[in-house]
Design a protein around this motif. Structure first.
Motif, PDB file in Angstrom:
ATOM      1  N   MET A   1      41.449  49.990  54.101  1.00 27.03           N
ATOM      2  CA  MET A   1      40.570  49.398  53.106  1.00 27.03           C
ATOM      3  C   MET A   1      39.350  48.772  53.770  1.00 27.03           C
ATOM      4  SD  MET A   1      41.258  46.536  50.175  1.00 27.03           S
ATOM      5  CE  MET A   1      42.159  45.493  51.270  1.00 27.03           C
ATOM      6  N   ASP A   2      39.499  48.121  54.917  1.00 20.40           N
ATOM      7  CA  ASP A   2      38.367  47.445  55.542  1.00 20.40           C
ATOM      8  C   ASP A   2      37.211  48.387  55.823  1.00 20.40           C
ATOM      9  OD1 ASP A   2      39.466  44.952  55.466  1.00 20.40           O
ATOM     10  OD2 ASP A   2      40.407  45.113  57.435  1.00 20.40           O
ATOM     11  N   VAL A  28      34.822  52.417  37.941  1.00 21.64           N
ATOM     12  CA  VAL A  28      35.215  51.029  38.203  1.00 21.64           C
ATOM     13  C   VAL A  28      36.528  50.997  38.977  1.00 21.64           C
ATOM     14  CG1 VAL A  28      35.998  48.870  37.140  1.00 21.64           C
ATOM     15  CG2 VAL A  28      33.946  50.015  36.279  1.00 21.64           C
ATOM     16  N   THR A  29      37.492  51.788  38.573  1.00 19.91           N
ATOM     17  CA  THR A  29      38.797  51.827  39.241  1.00 19.91           C
ATOM     18  C   THR A  29      38.647  52.226  40.701  1.00 19.91           C
ATOM     19  OG1 THR A  29      39.933  52.345  37.172  1.00 19.91           O
ATOM     20  CG2 THR A  29      41.093  52.892  39.219  1.00 19.91           C
ATOM     21  N   ILE A  30      37.851  53.234  40.974  1.00 19.39           N
ATOM     22  CA  ILE A  30      37.627  53.688  42.352  1.00 19.39           C
ATOM     23  C   ILE A  30      36.990  52.583  43.191  1.00 19.39           C
ATOM     24  CG2 ILE A  30      36.264  55.279  43.780  1.00 19.39           C
ATOM     25  CD1 ILE A  30      36.705  57.368  41.489  1.00 19.39           C
ATOM     26  N   LEU A  31      35.993  51.925  42.639  1.00 16.74           N
ATOM     27  CA  LEU A  31      35.310  50.858  43.383  1.00 16.74           C
ATOM     28  C   LEU A  31      36.186  49.613  43.526  1.00 16.74           C
ATOM     29  CD1 LEU A  31      31.720  51.340  41.961  1.00 16.74           C
ATOM     30  CD2 LEU A  31      32.489  51.802  44.301  1.00 16.74           C
ATOM     31  N   MET A  32      36.989  49.292  42.517  1.00 19.14           N
ATOM     32  CA  MET A  32      37.897  48.141  42.609  1.00 19.14           C
ATOM     33  C   MET A  32      38.881  48.323  43.753  1.00 19.14           C
ATOM     34  SD  MET A  32      37.203  45.666  40.539  1.00 19.14           S
ATOM     35  CE  MET A  32      38.722  44.726  40.632  1.00 19.14           C
ATOM     36  N   GLY A  37      41.040  41.637  46.488  1.00 20.18           N
ATOM     37  CA  GLY A  37      41.359  40.474  45.679  1.00 20.18           C
ATOM     38  C   GLY A  37      40.463  40.218  44.474  1.00 20.18           C
ATOM     39  N   TRP A  38      39.538  41.103  44.186  1.00 19.02           N
ATOM     40  CA  TRP A  38      38.683  40.944  43.016  1.00 19.02           C
ATOM     41  C   TRP A  38      39.445  41.392  41.778  1.00 19.02           C
ATOM     42  CZ3 TRP A  38      33.559  39.162  42.740  1.00 19.02           C
ATOM     43  CH2 TRP A  38      32.998  38.794  43.963  1.00 19.02           C
ATOM     44  N   GLU A  39      39.126  40.782  40.655  1.00 21.70           N
ATOM     45  CA  GLU A  39      39.759  41.133  39.386  1.00 21.70           C
ATOM     46  C   GLU A  39      38.711  41.682  38.431  1.00 21.70           C
ATOM     47  OE1 GLU A  39      41.868  37.775  37.861  1.00 21.70           O
ATOM     48  OE2 GLU A  39      43.057  37.550  39.690  1.00 21.70           O
ATOM     49  N   PHE A  40      39.105  42.675  37.668  1.00 26.82           N
ATOM     50  CA  PHE A  40      38.239  43.288  36.668  1.00 26.82           C
ATOM     51  C   PHE A  40      38.621  42.731  35.314  1.00 26.82           C
ATOM     52  CE2 PHE A  40      37.974  46.883  33.562  1.00 26.82           C
ATOM     53  CZ  PHE A  40      36.597  46.850  33.395  1.00 26.82           C
ATOM     54  N   SER A  41      37.621  42.280  34.570  1.00 26.17           N
ATOM     55  CA  SER A  41      37.871  41.727  33.250  1.00 26.17           C
ATOM     56  C   SER A  41      36.733  42.132  32.322  1.00 26.17           C
ATOM     57  CB  SER A  41      37.979  40.199  33.333  1.00 26.17           C
ATOM     58  OG  SER A  41      38.141  39.655  32.043  1.00 26.17           O
ATOM     59  N   GLY A  42      36.972  43.125  31.498  1.00 27.54           N
ATOM     60  CA  GLY A  42      35.961  43.557  30.537  1.00 27.54           C
ATOM     61  C   GLY A  42      34.727  44.132  31.181  1.00 27.54           C
ATOM     62  N   LYS A  43      33.672  43.338  31.264  1.00 25.99           N
ATOM     63  CA  LYS A  43      32.396  43.812  31.790  1.00 25.99           C
ATOM     64  C   LYS A  43      32.010  43.116  33.087  1.00 25.99           C
ATOM     65  CE  LYS A  43      30.774  44.913  27.192  1.00 25.99           C
ATOM     66  NZ  LYS A  43      29.759  44.717  26.173  1.00 25.99           N
ATOM     67  N   LEU A  44      33.004  42.501  33.760  1.00 24.60           N
ATOM     68  CA  LEU A  44      32.673  41.807  34.998  1.00 24.60           C
ATOM     69  C   LEU A  44      33.806  41.907  36.002  1.00 24.60           C
ATOM     70  CD1 LEU A  44      34.295  38.826  35.160  1.00 24.60           C
ATOM     71  CD2 LEU A  44      32.657  38.289  33.381  1.00 24.60           C
ATOM     72  N   ILE A  45      33.451  41.608  37.258  1.00 20.71           N
ATOM     73  CA  ILE A  45      34.444  41.460  38.310  1.00 20.71           C
ATOM     74  C   ILE A  45      34.339  40.024  38.820  1.00 20.71           C
ATOM     75  CG2 ILE A  45      34.577  43.889  38.952  1.00 20.71           C
ATOM     76  CD1 ILE A  45      32.682  43.290  41.319  1.00 20.71           C
ATOM     77  N   GLU A  98      26.987  49.760  40.386  1.00 21.77           N
ATOM     78  CA  GLU A  98      27.403  49.781  41.787  1.00 21.77           C
ATOM     79  C   GLU A  98      26.914  48.522  42.510  1.00 21.77           C
ATOM     80  OE1 GLU A  98      27.716  52.940  45.406  1.00 21.77           O
ATOM     81  OE2 GLU A  98      25.710  52.706  44.534  1.00 21.77           O
ATOM     82  N   ASN A  99      25.777  47.959  42.075  1.00 21.14           N
ATOM     83  CA  ASN A  99      25.250  46.744  42.697  1.00 21.14           C
ATOM     84  C   ASN A  99      26.273  45.611  42.698  1.00 21.14           C
ATOM     85  OD1 ASN A  99      22.847  48.099  43.023  1.00 21.14           O
ATOM     86  ND2 ASN A  99      21.777  47.024  41.378  1.00 21.14           N
ATOM     87  N   ASP A 100      27.045  45.493  41.625  1.00 18.17           N
ATOM     88  CA  ASP A 100      28.059  44.439  41.540  1.00 18.17           C
ATOM     89  C   ASP A 100      29.082  44.589  42.662  1.00 18.17           C
ATOM     90  OD1 ASP A 100      27.035  43.268  39.076  1.00 18.17           O
ATOM     91  OD2 ASP A 100      27.754  45.104  38.124  1.00 18.17           O
ATOM     92  N   PHE A 101      29.469  45.808  42.942  1.00 14.22           N
ATOM     93  CA  PHE A 101      30.474  46.078  43.962  1.00 14.22           C
ATOM     94  C   PHE A 101      29.902  45.954  45.369  1.00 14.22           C
ATOM     95  CE2 PHE A 101      32.048  47.828  40.072  1.00 14.22           C
ATOM     96  CZ  PHE A 101      33.397  47.491  40.105  1.00 14.22           C
ATOM     97  N   ILE A 102      28.654  46.333  45.536  1.00 11.74           N
ATOM     98  CA  ILE A 102      27.988  46.165  46.826  1.00 11.74           C
ATOM     99  C   ILE A 102      27.939  44.681  47.187  1.00 11.74           C
ATOM    100  CG2 ILE A 102      25.742  46.316  47.995  1.00 11.74           C
ATOM    101  CD1 ILE A 102      25.318  48.984  46.439  1.00 11.74           C
ATOM    102  N   CYS A 103      27.501  43.860  46.252  1.00 10.17           N
ATOM    103  CA  CYS A 103      27.410  42.417  46.521  1.00 10.17           C
ATOM    104  C   CYS A 103      28.781  41.803  46.736  1.00 10.17           C
ATOM    105  CB  CYS A 103      26.657  41.716  45.398  1.00 10.17           C
ATOM    106  SG  CYS A 103      24.885  42.072  45.408  1.00 10.17           S
TER     107      CYS A 103
END
Length: 113
Positions: A1-2, A28-32, A37-45, A98-103
């Protein structure tokens, strides 16, 4: 994962404006799977980081501010004495980009230092 997280963390955010669709649930599933340890909830992580004291918490918050400024992508944060809750969503598209996951990956990398 690292290795995968490091790959996401080396990307740069791209301008994201209205009119483009948010990521699909499959994307979203692939990027999660690439985040720790991040959680997905509706329209945010979201993720909560814990610290030993206020100084460490504020140093972390300031580092996030610096990353956010460089990427031009800003999270919502809730800060307490020894914790910081971080949420990402892309308001312009009313969902995740994708920006959300990059950050998120960049912050995870920062936390490991």
């Amino acid at each position: 994962m690292d290795t995968v997280v490091n790959d996401l963390a080396t990307k740069q955010c791209r301008p994201c404006e209205g009119g483009m669709p948010p990521l699909s649930s499959t994307e979203v599933t692939i990027l999660m799977d690439q985040l720790d340890g991040w959680e997905f909830s509706g329209k945010l992580i979201a993720k909560t980081y814990n610290f030993n004291n206020y100084y460490q918490t504020m140093a972390f918050v300031n580092a996030i501010a610096w990353i956010s400024h460089r990427e031009d992508h800003h999270p919502d944060m809730t800060v307490g004495y020894n914790k910081c809750h971080v949420e990402y969503t892309t308001h312009a598209i009313n969902g995740l980009s994708e920006n959300d996951f990059i950050c998120a990956a960049k912050i995870d990398t920062l936390f490991k230092i």
